[in-house]
Design a protein around this motif. Structure first.
Motif, mmCIF file in Angstrom:
data_model
loop_
_atom_site.group_PDB
_atom_site.id
_atom_site.type_symbol
_atom_site.label_atom_id
_atom_site.label_comp_id
_atom_site.label_asym_id
_atom_site.label_seq_id
_atom_site.Cartn_x
_atom_site.Cartn_y
_atom_site.Cartn_z
ATOM 1 N N ALA A 129 0.902 -1.334 -0.024
ATOM 2 C CA ALA A 129 -0.013 -0.114 -0.144
ATOM 3 C C ALA A 129 0.704 1.195 0.144
ATOM 4 C CB ALA A 129 -0.820 -0.015 1.175
ATOM 5 N N GLY A 130 2.143 1.290 0.427
ATOM 6 C CA GLY A 130 2.835 2.265 0.579
ATOM 7 C C GLY A 130 3.311 2.714 -1.246
ATOM 8 N N ARG A 131 3.645 1.960 -2.028
ATOM 9 C CA ARG A 131 3.871 2.143 -3.559
ATOM 10 C C ARG A 131 2.592 2.289 -4.388
ATOM 11 N NH1 ARG A 131 6.720 -2.356 -6.098
ATOM 12 N NH2 ARG A 131 6.807 -0.919 -7.855
ATOM 13 N N PHE A 132 1.589 1.545 -3.800
ATOM 14 C CA PHE A 132 0.307 1.351 -4.773
ATOM 15 C C PHE A 132 -0.665 2.005 -3.519
ATOM 16 C CE2 PHE A 132 2.944 -1.215 -6.917
ATOM 17 C CZ PHE A 132 3.360 -0.659 -7.936
ATOM 18 N N PRO A 133 -1.011 3.179 -3.318
ATOM 19 C CA PRO A 133 -1.956 3.463 -2.411
ATOM 20 C C PRO A 133 -3.549 3.522 -2.906
ATOM 21 C CG PRO A 133 -0.940 5.412 -3.004
ATOM 22 C CD PRO A 133 -0.166 4.172 -3.455
#
Length: 352
Positions: A159-163
């Protein structure tokens, strides 16, 4: 599938369509075959590509009926089988097979189709897959433009790279996405089964804060993506492709998709076993499968049918050679043997 397959359906792999307490129909002889189907638009497709051509060829009328898995089991237990051919998710057929309710598929008497042309994974003694569908990783192209989108379930879990808000399947959809949780946790595709349930739920717990909702029907999953309630999620490929064809800004990756099977079975105590065997044979022809596969956006199981599809059509369908390389078949034997255990564990986990 379990709900109204794509299409306008998923049909599919545990259907929850309501069925009447009894199936009202006049007395019939060998001139009619009663088929359990998911209903809705699926019936329109099959009527056009299978049932009407079969009737013209044989003179046998085809009547379709929507019935839940519970209804099918109740029929058999009451010794009051009102159906001949069952068209449903292979998990439901496995349950009926385990009860001794099904007749063997008469491959040795097929005259329209060649059994050797059917994909080996779906050609089984008491059931035969009539198409495949897939659960894929979908994303919103406006949220993830260009090549900056998740390409694996490990990316989905990042979820950090693809929120953004996400969705995954609930147990009410037929099965929860335990396989994707394990892939995200580093388990190779060929080592997913037997599923490590504790590990899968621990992996689920890591992404749960990002899950807006666990979907229970194909219609809900499509609506959530279409309304942008979520920007990432698992979804049946046919449901998604319908949205893409309507110009929704959505896309998906075939990497690590899960191939699932819609199959045919025949009640051993059916009134017209022979007619059901003939209809199954007719339905498995490559030219017939190519027709309804294009309409449903699902993959044929007769390998010869792929030769009758264009490259673009094949690219939209699971189950082909490329699909089997990039994806994996769901192990329904494991799910059949462990469904109650998974349901109990999931019910506890989801309420935490």
């Amino acid at each position: 599938m379990t709900d109204d397959l794509k299409l306008p359906r998923r049909l599919l792999i545990g259907t929850a369509l309501a069925a009447p307490a009894t199936i009202a129909r006049p007395a019939r002889a060998d001139g009619e075959v009663i088929v359990r189907t998911p209903g809705g638009a699926y019936d329109d497709v099959m009527r056009r590509h299978v049932y009407d051509p079969f009737t013209r060829e044989t003179g046998i009328r085809v009547t379709v009926v929507a019935a839940t898995a519970a209804k099918l089991i109740a029929m058999f237990r009451a010794n009051n089988v009102e159906l001949d051919l069952i068209d449903t998710g292979d998990a439901q057929l496995m349950t009926l097979e385990g009860m001794g309710a099904l007749a063997p598929i008469a491959y040795d008497r097929w005259r329209w189709s060649k059994p050797e042309d059917v994909t080996s994974e779906v050609k089984l003694p008491y059931r035969v897959g009539n198409f495949t569908y897939a659960t894929v990783l979908a994303y919103n192209r406006e949220s993830f433009p260009g090549d900056n989108h998740p390409k694996s379930w490990a990316d989905f879990w990042d979820a950090g790279r693809f929120p953004g808000p996400r969705m995954l399947a609930d147990i009410a959809s037929a099965s929860v996405n335990l396989e994707f949780a394990l892939l995200a946790d580093g388990v190779p595709k060929d080592q997913l089964y037997p599923i490590d349930l504790d590990r899968a739920l621990r992996s689920m717990s890591r992404i749960r804060p990002q899950i807006r909702r666990f979907w229970d029907t194909g219609a809900l999953s499509a609506q959530m993506l279409s309304d942008r309630e979520v920007v990432l999620g698992s979804i049946w490929n046919g449901r998604l492709q319908t949205l893409i064809d309507r110009n929704a800004p959505l896309a998906y990756t075939w990497n690590e998709h899960m191939i699932q099977v819609q199959a045919l079975g025949i009640f051993k105590d059916a009134r017209n076993v022979e007619g059901a065997q003939r209809l199954a044979d007719f339905m498995m022809q490559p030219q017939v499968q190519a027709g309804y596969a294009k309409a449903l956006i699902y993959g044929p199981t007769n390998e010869r049918a792929f030769d009758l599809l264009t490259p673009d059509e094949r690219a939209r369908m699971p189950g082909g050679e490329n699909s089997r390389r990039s994806g994996f078949y769901q192990n329904i034997v494991w799910w059949h043997e462990n469904r109650e255990r998974v349901t109990r564990a999931w019910s506890r986990w989801v309420l935490r």
